[in-house]
Design a protein around this motif. Structure first.
Motif, short mmCIF file in Angstrom:
data_model
loop_
_atom_site.label_atom_id
_atom_site.label_comp_id
_atom_site.label_asym_id
_atom_site.label_seq_id
_atom_site.Cartn_x
_atom_site.Cartn_y
_atom_site.Cartn_z
N VAL A 65 0.86 -1.18 0.00
CA VAL A 65 0.00 0.00 0.00
C VAL A 65 0.90 1.23 0.00
O VAL A 65 1.55 1.53 1.01
N PRO A 66 0.96 1.95 -1.13
CA PRO A 66 1.83 3.14 -1.18
C PRO A 66 1.22 4.30 -0.39
O PRO A 66 0.01 4.49 -0.37
N GLU A 67 2.08 5.08 0.23
CA GLU A 67 1.64 6.25 0.98
C GLU A 67 1.59 7.51 0.12
O GLU A 67 1.07 8.52 0.55
N SER A 68 2.17 7.44 -1.10
CA SER A 68 2.16 8.60 -1.99
C SER A 68 1.67 8.17 -3.37
O SER A 68 1.34 7.01 -3.58
N ASP A 69 1.67 9.10 -4.31
CA ASP A 69 1.14 8.82 -5.65
C ASP A 69 2.18 8.28 -6.63
O ASP A 69 1.90 8.12 -7.81
N THR A 70 3.37 7.96 -6.13
CA THR A 70 4.41 7.39 -6.98
C THR A 70 5.15 6.30 -6.22
O THR A 70 5.47 6.48 -5.04
N VAL A 71 5.40 5.18 -6.90
CA VAL A 71 6.24 4.15 -6.30
C VAL A 71 7.54 4.11 -7.10
O VAL A 71 7.55 4.33 -8.31
N GLU A 72 8.61 3.85 -6.39
CA GLU A 72 9.93 3.83 -7.02
C GLU A 72 10.76 2.74 -6.35
O GLU A 72 10.81 2.65 -5.14
N PHE A 73 11.37 1.91 -7.20
CA PHE A 73 12.21 0.81 -6.71
C PHE A 73 13.53 0.84 -7.44
O PHE A 73 13.58 0.97 -8.65
N ARG A 74 14.61 0.70 -6.70
CA ARG A 74 15.95 0.59 -7.31
C ARG A 74 16.32 -0.88 -7.33
O ARG A 74 16.09 -1.59 -6.36
N PHE A 75 16.89 -1.32 -8.45
CA PHE A 75 17.23 -2.72 -8.60
C PHE A 75 18.47 -2.88 -9.48
O PHE A 75 18.87 -1.97 -10.19
N VAL A 76 19.07 -4.06 -9.40
CA VAL A 76 20.19 -4.44 -10.24
C VAL A 76 19.86 -5.81 -10.84
O VAL A 76 19.39 -6.69 -10.13
N SER B 58 0.47 -4.53 -10.64
CA SER B 58 -0.96 -4.53 -10.95
C SER B 58 -1.70 -3.89 -9.78
O SER B 58 -1.21 -3.86 -8.65
N GLY B 59 -2.88 -3.36 -10.09
CA GLY B 59 -3.68 -2.74 -9.05
C GLY B 59 -4.64 -1.72 -9.64
O GLY B 59 -4.81 -1.62 -10.86
N PRO B 60 -5.27 -0.91 -8.78
CA PRO B 60 -6.26 0.07 -9.24
C PRO B 60 -5.68 1.04 -10.27
O PRO B 60 -4.59 1.58 -10.09
N GLY B 61 -6.38 1.18 -11.39
CA GLY B 61 -5.96 2.11 -12.43
C GLY B 61 -4.89 1.57 -13.35
O GLY B 61 -4.46 2.25 -14.28
N GLN C 295 -2.24 5.20 -7.20
CA GLN C 295 -3.20 5.86 -6.32
C GLN C 295 -2.76 5.59 -4.88
O GLN C 295 -2.69 4.43 -4.46
N ALA C 296 -2.47 6.64 -4.15
CA ALA C 296 -2.02 6.49 -2.76
C ALA C 296 -3.08 5.77 -1.93
O ALA C 296 -4.28 5.93 -2.16
N CYS C 297 -2.62 4.97 -1.00
CA CYS C 297 -3.44 4.28 0.00
C CYS C 297 -4.30 3.16 -0.56
O CYS C 297 -5.17 2.64 0.15
N ASP C 298 -4.12 2.76 -1.82
CA ASP C 298 -4.79 1.59 -2.38
C ASP C 298 -3.82 0.41 -2.37
O ASP C 298 -2.60 0.59 -2.25
N THR C 299 -4.34 -0.78 -2.53
CA THR C 299 -3.52 -1.98 -2.51
C THR C 299 -3.08 -2.35 -3.93
O THR C 299 -3.90 -2.40 -4.85
N PHE C 300 -1.79 -2.62 -4.08
CA PHE C 300 -1.19 -3.02 -5.36
C PHE C 300 -0.44 -4.32 -5.17
O PHE C 300 -0.14 -4.72 -4.05
N ASN C 301 -0.12 -4.98 -6.29
CA ASN C 301 0.64 -6.21 -6.27
C ASN C 301 1.90 -6.04 -7.11
O ASN C 301 1.87 -5.40 -8.15
#
Length: 166
Positions: free
Chosen positions: A30-41, A73-76, A154-160
């Motif tokens: 569940v993101p707290e803001s309107d953008t998710v960001e992940f760093r990976f290698v 995946s998730g809302p929107g 969308q902040a505060c919604d559940t994503f996978n």
């Protein structure tokens, strides 16, 4: 994985018939803001064997093409990839080589530093994102620099999220 040869205009083209030895991590968040960001290698033992030594010259013509996907995946969100039943819109892969248009997935054949082959030299491809193995005690033949996957949500919604490598 099979979209990569066409996106790279590889001659002769190769076909990815299957993805094997898949490792997958799947979780909800569940993101707290309107953008998710992940760093990976992304790293692989297939470097440079399957990017620079094709069996009969030319460029890359092997069925082995380690691939990484970061599926959300998730809302929107709608997308062409499978998603859990709770998220019927499908999922999007957000792991791409930065600055590519069309977006090119992260694979052994889409990020490498080139090298010699029986048929001539293979030019580097997106090599600014590639690090040869045995650097900083990483026991892989090659890996990417840290990359960032980013998506508006969308902040505060559940994503996978499904992180998959094969």
């Amino acid at each position: 994985a099979n979209s990569v040869p066409g996106l790279l205009s590889i001659t002769p083209p190769f076909t990815v018939d299957s993805v094997n030895n898949v490792a997958l991590i799947d979780f909800e968040f569940v993101p707290e803001s309107d953008t998710v960001e992940f760093r990976f290698v992304f790293g692989s033992e297939e470097y440079p064997d399957y990017t620079t030594t094709p069996p009969s010259g030319g460029f890359i013509n092997r069925p082995f093409n380690d691939v990484f996907g970061f599926f959300i995946s998730g809302p929107g969100i709608t997308g062409p990839f499978s998603s859990p039943p709770k998220f019927p819109g499908g999922s999007q892969n957000v792991a791409f080589i930065p600055g590519t248009n069309p977006q090119i997935p992260i694979t052994v054949s889409s990020v490498h530093n080139g090298g010699p082959t029986p048929g001539g030299a293979v030019p580097p491809l997106n090599s600014s994102f590639f690090v040869p193995g045995d650097v900083n005690n990483v026991n892989l033949n090659g890996f990417t620099v840290p990359l960032t996957a980013r998506l508006a949500v969308q902040a505060c919604d559940t994503f996978n999220i499904r992180l998959a490598i094969g």
